[in-house]
Design a protein around this motif. Structure first.
Motif, PDB file in Angstrom:
ATOM      1  N   LEU A  56      42.704  22.387  50.722  1.00 64.54           N
ATOM      2  CA  LEU A  56      42.037  23.384  51.535  1.00 64.54           C
ATOM      3  C   LEU A  56      42.134  24.680  50.612  1.00 64.54           C
ATOM      4  N   VAL A  57      41.032  25.324  50.299  1.00 60.86           N
ATOM      5  CA  VAL A  57      41.075  26.778  49.425  1.00 60.86           C
ATOM      6  C   VAL A  57      40.402  27.781  50.088  1.00 60.86           C
ATOM      7  N   ASP A  58      40.816  28.950  49.594  1.00 65.47           N
ATOM      8  CA  ASP A  58      40.266  30.117  50.173  1.00 65.47           C
ATOM      9  C   ASP A  58      38.873  30.634  49.335  1.00 65.47           C
ATOM     10  N   ARG A  59      38.405  31.725  49.806  1.00 65.89           N
ATOM     11  CA  ARG A  59      37.068  32.060  49.240  1.00 65.89           C
ATOM     12  C   ARG A  59      37.114  32.305  47.413  1.00 65.89           C
ATOM     13  N   ALA A  60      38.603  32.495  47.027  1.00 64.26           N
ATOM     14  CA  ALA A  60      38.524  32.588  45.681  1.00 64.26           C
ATOM     15  C   ALA A  60      39.090  31.466  44.969  1.00 64.26           C
ATOM     16  N   GLY A  61      39.169  30.126  45.841  1.00 67.84           N
ATOM     17  CA  GLY A  61      39.675  29.204  45.142  1.00 67.84           C
ATOM     18  C   GLY A  61      41.294  28.808  45.283  1.00 67.84           C
ATOM     19  N   GLN A  62      42.125  29.635  45.735  1.00 67.76           N
ATOM     20  CA  GLN A  62      43.201  29.575  46.024  1.00 67.76           C
ATOM     21  C   GLN A  62      43.621  28.516  47.246  1.00 67.76           C
ATOM     22  N   GLU A  63      44.640  27.919  46.890  1.00 62.04           N
ATOM     23  CA  GLU A  63      44.990  26.612  47.616  1.00 62.04           C
ATOM     24  C   GLU A  63      45.698  27.280  48.916  1.00 62.04           C
ATOM     25  N   THR A 118      38.236  18.524  47.661  1.00 56.55           N
ATOM     26  CA  THR A 118      38.463  19.958  48.198  1.00 56.55           C
ATOM     27  C   THR A 118      37.400  20.570  49.088  1.00 56.55           C
ATOM     28  N   VAL A 119      37.983  21.166  50.065  1.00 56.77           N
ATOM     29  CA  VAL A 119      37.049  21.882  50.923  1.00 56.77           C
ATOM     30  C   VAL A 119      37.445  23.416  50.671  1.00 56.77           C
ATOM     31  N   ARG A 120      36.242  24.054  50.598  1.00 53.25           N
ATOM     32  CA  ARG A 120      36.150  25.609  50.215  1.00 53.25           C
ATOM     33  C   ARG A 120      35.833  26.318  51.791  1.00 53.25           C
ATOM     34  N   THR A 121      36.812  27.178  52.009  1.00 59.29           N
ATOM     35  CA  THR A 121      36.742  27.990  53.175  1.00 59.29           C
ATOM     36  C   THR A 121      36.209  29.458  52.944  1.00 59.29           C
ATOM     37  N   ALA A 125      43.421  34.315  51.195  1.00 56.03           N
ATOM     38  CA  ALA A 125      44.571  34.294  51.294  1.00 56.03           C
ATOM     39  C   ALA A 125      45.589  35.365  51.640  1.00 56.03           C
ATOM     40  N   ALA A 126      45.081  36.370  51.247  1.00 51.10           N
ATOM     41  CA  ALA A 126      46.027  37.692  51.596  1.00 51.10           C
ATOM     42  C   ALA A 126      45.864  38.044  53.072  1.00 51.10           C
ATOM     43  N   ALA A 127      44.622  37.990  53.579  1.00 51.92           N
ATOM     44  CA  ALA A 127      44.580  38.172  55.085  1.00 51.92           C
ATOM     45  C   ALA A 127      45.289  37.240  55.913  1.00 51.92           C
ATOM     46  N   GLN A 128      45.019  36.069  55.506  1.00 45.75           N
ATOM     47  CA  GLN A 128      45.576  34.714  55.994  1.00 45.75           C
ATOM     48  C   GLN A 128      47.405  34.952  55.965  1.00 45.75           C
TER      49      GLN A 128
END
Length: 419
Positions: A56-63, A118-121, A125-128
């Motif tokens: 699972l990755v965030d909008r910027a590709g960070q896991e 990989t599933v992008r969302t 990451a910062a907000a999460q």
């Protein structure tokens, strides 16, 4: 070859119970002895997984790892079930719970690693991280953050003993946060305006039911709608029930804010609200977010986003191309109504009932507080929603009391993340 293993039931002693004739201790059988998450009717399976694991990755590709973001555990399981096959990757060999219900399966043990797809969302990451930390200090708390300009969900976090994702699936009375919708209705109907009359008496009666304000709220017979909104006066809104039809609030919620139509497609299961047409005392109760009205942090964050921009944009958790079917549509707010709502919410955030929780946060900001009484609870549920720039956040803390006291600090923490 997949081996199916029936859910085992192991003996447990029944305290103090013995057979009448044998005198021997009696035993009970429970599937949770094998694993605490195993329920009656569930089965255990071991073998090659039906779906590859996902990254699972965030909008910027960070896991976004489950170990670092515990609230995302149930969400990761749902995303894997829905998108794992199309995300690439190779299945591994696992031991998992196959639930009797429609809940997603839960992997208990990986016996041989697969190759994750990989599933992008749309998450940040910062907000999460900010959301996870904010709810961790509260019992039974949930929060959702989204971007009003796009509807993209930036964070979702739950801190609950039962593991339920109340942020997306919860169904609770939202209390006075519903006054965002109610105020827009009163303005659209021409019954009042932000600077129009909305007196705040000490009590108001509608069809034999008496409504009161929160303790300590002084009455104001000369209050405007902006005054009563900022101070969260219940009686001011109840007084307008005489001039509304039973389905007026329902239609406003559905047609303007996109709520309560059971047609949201965010990428995982969600509840998009309940605002039924109701007569009797519930007509007045609905205006202040009680009665049969039910929302959750996701739907409330969407309401706030609509107020912020004037447009309804259905929230999404994954890229649009992954979602089957059309997104929900609603007409949004008239420009004049949106401007008045923003002015009232800004006042609430800077000098009204939300000001304490949002102290130190400036700029383009607006908020609404709420507390919702629930039968059988000694303390009301705490609700709070706010926007700052292109970030809208809503939270609930069950049995948290007034909105600014428990849910307010959760929202403020996420807003400060600057996601």
């Amino acid at each position: 070859m997949r081996d199916r293993v029936a859910a085992a039931r192991f003996p447990l002693p029944v305290p103090g119970a013995r057979g009448e004739t044998t005198g021997r201790p009696l035993v009970d059988w429970a599937p949770e002895v094998l694993h605490p998450d195993l329920q009656a009717g569930d089965t255990l399976q071991a073998g090659e997984a039906e779906v590859p694991p996902i990254r699972l990755v965030d909008r910027a590709g960070q896991e976004l790892k489950r170990s670092e973001h515990p609230s995302l555990g149930p969400l990761l399981d749902k995303l894997r079930d829905r998108y794992g096959k199309q995300a690439g990757g190779e299945p591994g060999v696992e031991l998992w719970i196959d639930p009797e219900s429609s809940a997603p399966r839960q992997t208990l043990l990986t016996l041989a690693e697969g190759e994750p797809g990989t599933v992008r969302t749309t998450l940040s990451a910062a907000a999460q991280r900010a959301a996870e930390q904010a709810v961790a200090g509260r019992a039974e708390a949930s929060v959702v953050a989204l971007r009003p300009s796009t509807g993209e969900i930036l964070a979702v976090a739950d801190h609950r003993a039962d593991g339920f994702d109340a942020s997306f699936l919860g169904q609770l009375a939202p209390g006075s946060t519903m006054k965002i919708v109610s105020a827009s209705l009163l303005i659209d109907k021409g019954l009042t305006a932000a600077e129009g009359a909305a007196p705040c008496p000490p009590s108001a009666t509608w069809q034999s039911q008496t409504f009161n304000n929160l303790p300590g709220l002084a009455p104001n017979e000369h209050a405007t709608l902006a005054d009563s909104f900022a101070r969260s006066c219940n009686t001011a809104f109840v007084k307008f029930a005489d001039e509304l039809k039973a389905d007026d609030l329902t239609r406003q919620a559905q047609e303007v804010f996109g709520l309560a139509r059971d047609d949201w497609r965010i990428g995982v299961p969600s509840f998009d609200g309940r605002v039924p047409a109701s007569g009797g005392p519930d007509t007045a109760a609905a205006l202040i977010g009680q009665g049969q009205v039910q929302l959750n942090p996701l739907t409330l964050a969407s309401v706030t986003a609509t107020a912020r921009t004037g447009a309804f944009r259905q929230p999404v958790l994954v890229p649009r191309e992954l979602i089957d079917g059309e997104l929900a549509q609603a007409r949004g707010l008239a420009a004049g109504t949106a401007a008045q709502l923003r002015a009232m919410m800004h006042r609430t955030a800077t000098s009204g009932s939300a000001a304490g929780a949002l102290a130190g946060l400036g700029g383009d900001i607006g908020a609404k507080t709420g507390s919702a009484e629930v039968d059988g609870q000694a303390t009301a549920n705490s609700w709070f929603t706010a926007y700052r720039g292109d970030l809208a956040v809503a939270a609930v803390a069950e049995q948290g009391g007034r909105g600014g006291e428990s849910a307010g600090p959760i929202v403020a923490a996420v807003l400060r993340s600057g996601a």
